[in-house]
Design a protein around this motif. Structure first.
Motif, short mmCIF file in Angstrom:
data_model
loop_
_atom_site.label_atom_id
_atom_site.label_comp_id
_atom_site.label_asym_id
_atom_site.label_seq_id
_atom_site.Cartn_x
_atom_site.Cartn_y
_atom_site.Cartn_z
N SER A 148 0.86 -1.18 0.00
CA SER A 148 0.00 0.00 0.00
C SER A 148 0.90 1.24 0.00
CB SER A 148 -0.90 0.00 1.26
OG SER A 148 -1.70 1.15 1.28
N VAL A 149 1.15 1.74 -1.20
CA VAL A 149 2.05 2.88 -1.37
C VAL A 149 1.27 4.05 -1.94
CG1 VAL A 149 4.10 3.72 -2.58
CG2 VAL A 149 4.03 1.38 -1.72
N GLY A 150 1.38 5.21 -1.31
CA GLY A 150 0.68 6.39 -1.79
C GLY A 150 1.24 6.85 -3.13
N VAL A 175 5.64 8.24 -7.01
CA VAL A 175 6.28 9.18 -7.93
C VAL A 175 7.72 9.45 -7.48
CG1 VAL A 175 6.25 11.54 -8.83
CG2 VAL A 175 4.11 10.26 -8.62
N ALA A 176 7.90 9.59 -6.16
CA ALA A 176 9.24 9.82 -5.64
C ALA A 176 10.17 8.66 -5.97
CB ALA A 176 9.18 10.03 -4.12
N ARG A 177 9.62 7.44 -5.91
CA ARG A 177 10.44 6.26 -6.24
C ARG A 177 10.81 6.25 -7.72
NH1 ARG A 177 14.60 3.46 -5.61
NH2 ARG A 177 14.49 1.29 -6.32
N SER A 197 4.94 0.98 -11.27
CA SER A 197 3.54 0.63 -11.49
C SER A 197 3.29 -0.83 -11.16
CB SER A 197 3.16 0.93 -12.93
OG SER A 197 1.85 0.44 -13.21
N GLU A 198 4.19 -1.70 -11.59
CA GLU A 198 4.05 -3.14 -11.36
C GLU A 198 4.03 -3.47 -9.88
OE1 GLU A 198 3.71 -7.21 -12.10
OE2 GLU A 198 3.47 -5.51 -13.48
N HIS A 199 4.81 -2.73 -9.09
CA HIS A 199 4.94 -3.04 -7.66
C HIS A 199 3.93 -2.31 -6.78
CE1 HIS A 199 9.43 -4.13 -8.48
NE2 HIS A 199 8.59 -5.08 -8.84
N THR A 200 3.31 -1.27 -7.30
CA THR A 200 2.40 -0.48 -6.45
C THR A 200 0.96 -0.48 -6.92
OG1 THR A 200 2.77 1.58 -7.70
CG2 THR A 200 4.31 1.08 -5.89
N GLY A 201 0.73 -0.78 -8.18
CA GLY A 201 -0.63 -0.77 -8.70
C GLY A 201 -1.06 0.57 -9.26
N HIS A 202 -0.26 1.61 -9.11
CA HIS A 202 -0.60 2.91 -9.68
C HIS A 202 -0.37 2.87 -11.20
CE1 HIS A 202 -1.22 4.83 -5.84
NE2 HIS A 202 -0.04 4.43 -5.41
N GLY A 203 -1.16 3.65 -11.93
CA GLY A 203 -1.09 3.64 -13.38
C GLY A 203 0.27 4.08 -13.91
N ASP A 232 0.13 7.56 -15.42
CA ASP A 232 -0.01 8.59 -14.38
C ASP A 232 1.33 8.86 -13.71
OD1 ASP A 232 -2.72 8.72 -14.93
OD2 ASP A 232 -3.27 7.30 -13.34
N LEU A 233 2.06 7.79 -13.41
CA LEU A 233 3.37 7.95 -12.77
C LEU A 233 4.34 8.66 -13.70
CD1 LEU A 233 3.71 4.41 -11.14
CD2 LEU A 233 3.41 6.58 -9.93
N TYR A 234 4.32 8.28 -14.95
CA TYR A 234 5.20 8.90 -15.95
C TYR A 234 4.96 10.40 -16.03
CZ TYR A 234 7.40 9.80 -20.50
OH TYR A 234 8.18 10.29 -21.52
N GLN A 235 3.69 10.78 -16.16
CA GLN A 235 3.35 12.19 -16.32
C GLN A 235 3.66 12.98 -15.06
OE1 GLN A 235 2.29 13.57 -19.31
NE2 GLN A 235 2.87 15.42 -18.18
#
Length: 274
Positions: A225-227, A232-234, A253-259, A262-265
């Protein structure tokens, strides 16, 4: 053509009608072990006497040339000792060469230790990876397991009963002792057994000694569960270490489930603001 024929992994009753019919009409069999192939023919009551040639790890590259040439005119049936040829068994180089030469390759589907173990494991089956045999040497085994520690998919391994306890101990050390595992032993045979528990529990159980052919099914890593801001910081940390932004976003994304997009942008925006 080249015919990859799946054979029983233990119970002869699992031999398909297509397998029996194909063996009855076969002219040439390319077998991982010629004695095992001959025993299979006798056990299935096959009256045909095809020419049986060996095809194993030590001669496959050389023998594939002859077999592919023959397959332009006749059918070549390929057998492993159990299960589907090419899946952790000989046949890959033969199929690759056949594809290059334009020789047709087909398969007679059937028993698979990998799929059978996955099905009875009680672990998630929607996404999985097959990792073959774990390395014999502990240092190499630990290195591989460390690479796989963050893998989200269920993992299936083959393992020797003599190394099972050591491998489970190493899995507990790298994946965590609470990681769920199923040891599937002697699948489809009289003494079939599936033992489920944590890596730590099963390492202790296996220390008493285990016999038979083993499939090891291991739960994938649970996403932390990563905010979003932390994710983004990672991404930015990985980029600072030399990873391309696109690859860094995909990894996090693979490890946190965030898009991934979205992370790229977000990482790109943060870089521009800085």
């Amino acid at each position: 053509m080249i015919i990859l024929a799946a054979t029983p992994i233990g119970n002869l009753g699992d031999a398909s009608r297509r397998l029996v019919e194909t063996l009855e009409g076969a002219t040439v069999l390319a077998a991982e072990d010629t004695r095992t192939a001959a025993h299979l023919l006798r056990s299935l009551g096959i009256t045909n006497h095809p020419r049986i040639v060996s095809l194993h790890d030590h001669n496959e590259r050389e023998r594939a040339v002859t077999l592919v040439a023959e397959a332009a005119d006749i059918d070549i049936v390929v057998l492993s000792d159990a299960g589907m040829p090419t899946v952790s068994d000989p046949g890959y180089h033969l199929v690759t060469l056949a594809a290059e030469k334009g020789v047709r390759v087909t398969a007679l589907p059937g028993p698979s230790a990998v799929i059978t173990a996955l099905a009875v494991s009680g672990l998630p089956t929607d996404r999985f990876s097959f990792e073959g045999f774990l390395p014999r040497k502990q240092g190499e085994r630990l290195a591989l397991l460390t690479e796989l520690a963050a893998e989200n998919r269920t993992m299936v391994f083959f393992e020797s009963p003599a190394r099972l306890a050591s491998s489970l101990t190493d899995i507990a050390a790298t994946f965590g002792g609470s990681r769920r595992v199923a040891v599937c032993r002697e699948l489809t045979k009289m003494y079939e057994e599936v033992v489920r528990g944590t890596a730590e529990e099963l390492a202790e159980w296996a220390a008493g000694g285990v016999r038979g052919e083993i499939c090891l099914v291991v739960e994938g890593a649970r996403r932390r569960s990563v905010g979003f801001d932390e994710a983004v910081a990672r991404v930015r940390e990985l980029v600072a270490e030399g990873t391309r932004l696109k690859d860094a976003a995909a990894e996090v994304s693979e490890h946190t489930g965030h898009g991934k997009r979205d992370l790229y942008q977000a990482a790109l925006d943060a870089k521009r603001q800085a």
